[in-house]
Design a protein around this motif. Structure first.
Motif, PDB file in Angstrom:
ATOM      1  N   PHE A  32       0.954  -1.158  -0.108  1.00  0.00           N
ATOM      2  CA  PHE A  32       0.040  -0.010   0.173  1.00  0.00           C
ATOM      3  C   PHE A  32       0.906   1.221  -0.197  1.00  0.00           C
ATOM      4  CE2 PHE A  32      -3.721   2.198   2.607  1.00  0.00           C
ATOM      5  CZ  PHE A  32      -4.151   2.614   1.381  1.00  0.00           C
ATOM      6  N   VAL A  33       1.009   1.802  -0.997  1.00  0.00           N
ATOM      7  CA  VAL A  33       1.863   2.987  -1.315  1.00  0.00           C
ATOM      8  C   VAL A  33       1.102   4.260  -1.514  1.00  0.00           C
ATOM      9  CG1 VAL A  33       3.692   1.551  -2.022  1.00  0.00           C
ATOM     10  CG2 VAL A  33       2.218   2.534  -3.875  1.00  0.00           C
ATOM     11  N   GLY A  34       1.981   5.449  -1.319  1.00  0.00           N
ATOM     12  CA  GLY A  34       1.514   6.575  -1.460  1.00  0.00           C
ATOM     13  C   GLY A  34       2.299   7.523  -0.624  1.00  0.00           C
ATOM     14  N   SER A  35       2.144   9.130  -0.931  1.00  0.00           N
ATOM     15  CA  SER A  35       3.066  10.113  -0.419  1.00  0.00           C
ATOM     16  C   SER A  35       2.605  10.341   1.116  1.00  0.00           C
ATOM     17  CB  SER A  35       3.143  11.194  -1.168  1.00  0.00           C
ATOM     18  OG  SER A  35       1.510  11.819  -1.191  1.00  0.00           O
ATOM     19  N   ASN A  36       3.094  11.085   1.694  1.00  0.00           N
ATOM     20  CA  ASN A  36       2.820  11.338   3.417  1.00  0.00           C
ATOM     21  C   ASN A  36       1.611  12.127   3.169  1.00  0.00           C
ATOM     22  OD1 ASN A  36       5.046  10.182   4.684  1.00  0.00           O
ATOM     23  ND2 ASN A  36       6.232  11.988   4.297  1.00  0.00           N
ATOM     24  N   GLY A  37       0.428  11.773   3.845  1.00  0.00           N
ATOM     25  CA  GLY A  37      -0.873  12.354   4.099  1.00  0.00           C
ATOM     26  C   GLY A  37      -1.740  11.648   2.841  1.00  0.00           C
ATOM     27  N   ALA A  38      -1.510  10.760   2.131  1.00  0.00           N
ATOM     28  CA  ALA A  38      -2.229  10.292   1.174  1.00  0.00           C
ATOM     29  C   ALA A  38      -3.357   9.584   1.549  1.00  0.00           C
ATOM     30  CB  ALA A  38      -1.393   9.320   0.014  1.00  0.00           C
ATOM     31  N   GLY A  39      -3.452   9.051   2.865  1.00  0.00           N
ATOM     32  CA  GLY A  39      -4.499   8.342   3.170  1.00  0.00           C
ATOM     33  C   GLY A  39      -4.050   6.652   3.841  1.00  0.00           C
ATOM     34  N   LYS A  40      -2.926   6.349   3.697  1.00  0.00           N
ATOM     35  CA  LYS A  40      -2.536   4.947   4.126  1.00  0.00           C
ATOM     36  C   LYS A  40      -3.034   4.944   5.638  1.00  0.00           C
ATOM     37  CE  LYS A  40       1.652   5.353   3.160  1.00  0.00           C
ATOM     38  NZ  LYS A  40       1.714   6.949   2.894  1.00  0.00           N
TER      39      LYS A  40
END
Length: 308
Positions: A32-40
């Motif tokens: 599960f990947v995404g930038s900081n604050g993306a919702g992970k």
């Protein structure tokens, strides 16, 4: 199957999650990947019941997750949730008991997992006296000690040295091979690419892509080739061939239109000069991630994955 079914969450005026939907299958490692604050982290906290979704539902084996089901989930938070002045062994046994294990079973499980993760000699130490990497190992033990049916791990590889990364990767793979759905978040995309069966990319609270690395590579349907050998300009005037990159005069990366035969392109390259390498370009996850995220809201408006 762990089914995250269209969950949304708002904090005041900020939409943290918007109709996030994906599934993690038994025996699968899901990155599960995404930038900081993306919702992970918000998504993971909703799975655990730490937060309540404004809409949508999380289900395990077709049933809504309730307090009893949550006892069968192994959770590793990004922020360490350990008692710093409590001894490692005592703390792990206490947590195992909270999940319903007997004293005897808890002690056996603590011994098994501390040995597997290489911290058996530290069970009598206070957590605060351990290195950050060993604290991370204890945190993973805490997620595993009750033999969970599902693993949800938030940045489990943070602060680990390469040896510890290898040990933890092996543990996660083994748990998945035993039929446990494993979901973990990470910013280490090279590790995600090596370890995961499928990957979900979240941006600004929306799932913008879900699939294996190969499926993500095939999103635009284009064929991209690396060609080494022919001199500069050999692609000039060839219909349906776009020059993507040229690192040096004898290297070209080209994108082919759907109706262009790569063998026709090879013949054109050979006519221009010797060909030393002709291969399909396989972009790393880092590049795929950037391209998907930069696609912006248009990509996010498309459903990431059919409902399970």
């Amino acid at each position: 199957m762990l089914d995250i079914g269209g969950i949304s969450k708002r904090f005041g005026s900020r939409q943290a999650l918007a109709d996030v939907a994906f599934a993690v299958r038994p025996g699968e490692v899901f990155g599960f990947v995404g930038s900081n604050g993306a919702g992970k982290t918000t998504t993971m906290r909703i799975v655990l019941g730490v937060l309540e979704a404004d809409s949508g539902e999380v289900r395990w084996k077709g049933s809504p997750i309730d307090a009893e089901l949550r006892r069968r989930i192994g959770y590793m938070p990004e922020e360490r949730g350990l008692y710093p002045k409590m001894k490692v062994g005592e703390q792990l046994q206490y947590l195992a008991r909270l999940h319903g294990l007997s004293n005897t079973d808890a002690a056996a499980s603590v011994q098994r997992w501390t040995e597997r993760l290489g911290i058996s000699e530290r069970v009598g130490d206070e957590v605060q006296k351990l290195s950050l990497g060993n604290q991370q190992r204890v945190q993973l033990c805490a997620a595993l000690v009750h033999d969970p049916e599902v693993l949800v791990l938030d940045e489990p590889f943070s602060g680990l040295d390469p040896t510890a990364v290898g040990v933890m990767s092996s543990v996660l793979r083994d748990k998945a091979d035993s039929g446990v759905p494993v979901i973990f978040s990470s910013h280490q995309l090279d590790l995600v690419e090596r370890l995961c069966d499928r990957i979900g990319i979240i941006a600004a609270g929306r799932m913008v892509a879900v699939g294996s690395v190969e499926e993500l590579r095939a999103r635009d349907g284009a064929t991209v080739l690396d060609v080494h050998g022919p001199p500069t300009g050999w692609t000039d005037g060839i219909p349906g061939v776009e020059l993507v990159a040229a690192d040096d005069p004898t290297h070209a990366r080209v994108r082919l239109a759907p109706d262009v035969d790569d063998q026709d392109l090879l013949r054109a390259a050979l006519a221009a000069g010797p060909v030393h390498e002709f291969r399909r370009w396989r972009p790393p996850l880092t590049e795929l991630y950037r391209d998907v995220v930069e696609a912006g809201p248009a990509a996010a408006d498309q459903p990431a994955e059919p409902a399970a």
